[in-house]
Design a protein around this motif. Structure first.
Motif, PDB file in Angstrom:
ATOM      1  N   MET A   1      -0.205 -14.250 -14.224  1.00  0.00           N
ATOM      2  CA  MET A   1      -0.696 -14.313 -12.867  1.00  0.00           C
ATOM      3  C   MET A   1      -2.182 -13.966 -12.875  1.00  0.00           C
ATOM      4  O   MET A   1      -2.645 -13.123 -13.613  1.00  0.00           O
ATOM      5  CB  MET A   1       0.098 -13.358 -11.986  1.00  0.00           C
ATOM      6  N   SER A   2      -2.883 -14.594 -11.986  1.00  0.00           N
ATOM      7  CA  SER A   2      -4.329 -14.437 -11.923  1.00  0.00           C
ATOM      8  C   SER A   2      -4.724 -13.098 -11.307  1.00  0.00           C
ATOM      9  O   SER A   2      -4.099 -12.604 -10.382  1.00  0.00           O
ATOM     10  CB  SER A   2      -4.923 -15.575 -11.090  1.00  0.00           C
ATOM     11  N   ASP A   3      -5.785 -12.524 -11.840  1.00  0.00           N
ATOM     12  CA  ASP A   3      -6.338 -11.303 -11.258  1.00  0.00           C
ATOM     13  C   ASP A   3      -7.102 -11.600  -9.979  1.00  0.00           C
ATOM     14  O   ASP A   3      -7.551 -10.683  -9.286  1.00  0.00           O
ATOM     15  CB  ASP A   3      -7.273 -10.617 -12.258  1.00  0.00           C
ATOM     16  N   ASP A   4      -7.272 -12.879  -9.654  1.00  0.00           N
ATOM     17  CA  ASP A   4      -8.025 -13.270  -8.470  1.00  0.00           C
ATOM     18  C   ASP A   4      -7.165 -13.301  -7.210  1.00  0.00           C
ATOM     19  O   ASP A   4      -7.621 -13.774  -6.180  1.00  0.00           O
ATOM     20  CB  ASP A   4      -8.657 -14.658  -8.682  1.00  0.00           C
ATOM     21  N   ILE A   5      -5.953 -12.811  -7.291  1.00  0.00           N
ATOM     22  CA  ILE A   5      -5.065 -12.810  -6.134  1.00  0.00           C
ATOM     23  C   ILE A   5      -5.336 -11.561  -5.297  1.00  0.00           C
ATOM     24  O   ILE A   5      -5.395 -10.450  -5.818  1.00  0.00           O
ATOM     25  CB  ILE A   5      -3.586 -12.851  -6.565  1.00  0.00           C
ATOM     26  N   ARG A   6      -5.474 -11.758  -3.999  1.00  0.00           N
ATOM     27  CA  ARG A   6      -5.653 -10.646  -3.054  1.00  0.00           C
ATOM     28  C   ARG A   6      -4.400 -10.557  -2.191  1.00  0.00           C
ATOM     29  O   ARG A   6      -4.002 -11.533  -1.563  1.00  0.00           O
ATOM     30  CB  ARG A   6      -6.886 -10.896  -2.188  1.00  0.00           C
ATOM     31  N   TRP A   7      -3.793  -9.386  -2.188  1.00  0.00           N
ATOM     32  CA  TRP A   7      -2.552  -9.160  -1.451  1.00  0.00           C
ATOM     33  C   TRP A   7      -2.850  -8.469  -0.132  1.00  0.00           C
ATOM     34  O   TRP A   7      -3.699  -7.575  -0.070  1.00  0.00           O
ATOM     35  CB  TRP A   7      -1.598  -8.299  -2.269  1.00  0.00           C
ATOM     36  N   GLU A   8      -2.106  -8.859   0.907  1.00  0.00           N
ATOM     37  CA  GLU A   8      -2.252  -8.250   2.221  1.00  0.00           C
ATOM     38  C   GLU A   8      -0.865  -7.963   2.792  1.00  0.00           C
ATOM     39  O   GLU A   8       0.045  -8.770   2.647  1.00  0.00           O
ATOM     40  CB  GLU A   8      -2.921  -9.216   3.207  1.00  0.00           C
ATOM     41  N   LEU A   9      -0.735  -6.834   3.447  1.00  0.00           N
ATOM     42  CA  LEU A   9       0.422  -6.539   4.276  1.00  0.00           C
ATOM     43  C   LEU A   9      -0.100  -6.557   5.699  1.00  0.00           C
ATOM     44  O   LEU A   9      -0.992  -5.775   6.037  1.00  0.00           O
ATOM     45  CB  LEU A   9       1.018  -5.173   3.942  1.00  0.00           C
ATOM     46  N   VAL A  10       0.417  -7.469   6.521  1.00  0.00           N
ATOM     47  CA  VAL A  10      -0.109  -7.604   7.878  1.00  0.00           C
ATOM     48  C   VAL A  10       1.012  -7.523   8.902  1.00  0.00           C
ATOM     49  O   VAL A  10       2.130  -7.956   8.659  1.00  0.00           O
ATOM     50  CB  VAL A  10      -0.896  -8.927   8.056  1.00  0.00           C
ATOM     51  N   GLU A  11       0.672  -6.957  10.046  1.00  0.00           N
ATOM     52  CA  GLU A  11       1.582  -6.956  11.175  1.00  0.00           C
ATOM     53  C   GLU A  11       1.355  -8.243  11.946  1.00  0.00           C
ATOM     54  O   GLU A  11       0.231  -8.747  12.027  1.00  0.00           O
ATOM     55  CB  GLU A  11       1.339  -5.734  12.051  1.00  0.00           C
ATOM     56  N   GLU A  12       2.434  -8.759  12.515  1.00  0.00           N
ATOM     57  CA  GLU A  12       2.389 -10.066  13.178  1.00  0.00           C
ATOM     58  C   GLU A  12       1.291 -10.153  14.233  1.00  0.00           C
ATOM     59  O   GLU A  12       0.567 -11.146  14.321  1.00  0.00           O
ATOM     60  CB  GLU A  12       3.753 -10.368  13.809  1.00  0.00           C
ATOM     61  N   SER A  13       1.135  -9.111  15.021  1.00  0.00           N
ATOM     62  CA  SER A  13       0.175  -9.173  16.126  1.00  0.00           C
ATOM     63  C   SER A  13      -1.282  -9.172  15.682  1.00  0.00           C
ATOM     64  O   SER A  13      -2.171  -9.432  16.489  1.00  0.00           O
ATOM     65  CB  SER A  13       0.419  -8.018  17.103  1.00  0.00           C
ATOM     66  N   THR A  14      -1.535  -8.913  14.402  1.00  0.00           N
ATOM     67  CA  THR A  14      -2.920  -8.915  13.921  1.00  0.00           C
ATOM     68  C   THR A  14      -3.360 -10.268  13.371  1.00  0.00           C
ATOM     69  O   THR A  14      -4.537 -10.457  13.085  1.00  0.00           O
ATOM     70  CB  THR A  14      -3.139  -7.844  12.832  1.00  0.00           C
TER      71      THR A  14
END
Length: 188
Positions: A1-14
């Motif tokens: 897997m690429s180190d260029d991946i950015r992970w996000e945890l987001v709430e629906e309303s945002t």
């Protein structure tokens, strides 16, 4: 897997409209038979998630996604709080790279944070081994009924056998009730 991946945890309303459009574009690629669902800013199929885990590449393109929503399902007459987990997807060009495994590991952390007894997921029988390898337990012979919505919004009651899985989070697998599963509404 690429180190260029950015992970996000987001709430629906945002999420912004461009976020929904980017997620929808990836979902249409990941689920080509259902691409008519994911048009414009429609980044969900049934019930909108409460939280989403999203992976973006170096060009800020969504490459993986999972949605989670707390809800009650009725199992054998008993109400059970679950983290309904769905829209699990990896863009076709990234499948087989390990990003799906990391996506589901991150989803498990979200379920822990929500402090639900179980994660709950419906999938095709061919995908059960992937989830089982990650700790999800296939509910042998489980039959579930839920409201399936068409792209036009009409609701139809559907009953499916097979492909139902649970992930013990704050409860034990042995405490999962037996019997038919009733989702009073839609799935994520």
């Amino acid at each position: 897997m690429s180190d260029d991946i950015r992970w996000e945890l987001v709430e629906e309303s945002t999420l912004t409209l461009p976020d929904h459009e980017a997620i929808a574009a990836m979902l249409a690629q990941a689920f080509p038979d259902w691409s008519h669902w994911y048009v414009g800013g429609r980044s969900w199929a049934g019930m909108q998630p409460e939280r989403r885990v999203i992976a973006r590449d170096a060009d800020d393109v969504v490459v993986a996604h999972v949605g989670i929503r707390r809800m009650y399902v009725t199992v054998g007459g008993e109400d059970v709080l679950v983290g309904d987990t769905g829209l699990v997807s990896v863009t076709p060009r990234m499948q087989g790279t390990g990003i799906g495994r990391e996506l589901m590991e991150r989803a498990a952390l979200v379920l822990e944070g929500l402090q639900v007894p179980y994660g709950f997921l419906g999938t095709g029988e061919s995908r059960v081994p992937f989830y089982a390898h990650l700790g999800w337990h296939h509910l042998d012979d489980a039959v579930a009924t839920y409201s399936a919505f068409s792209a036009e919004g009409a609701s139809l009651s559907v009953t499916d056998q097979g492909g139902w899985l649970v992930l013990p989070v704050t409860a034990r697998l042995e405490d999962w009730p037996t019997g038919p599963i009733w989702l009073n509404g839609q799935q994520v």
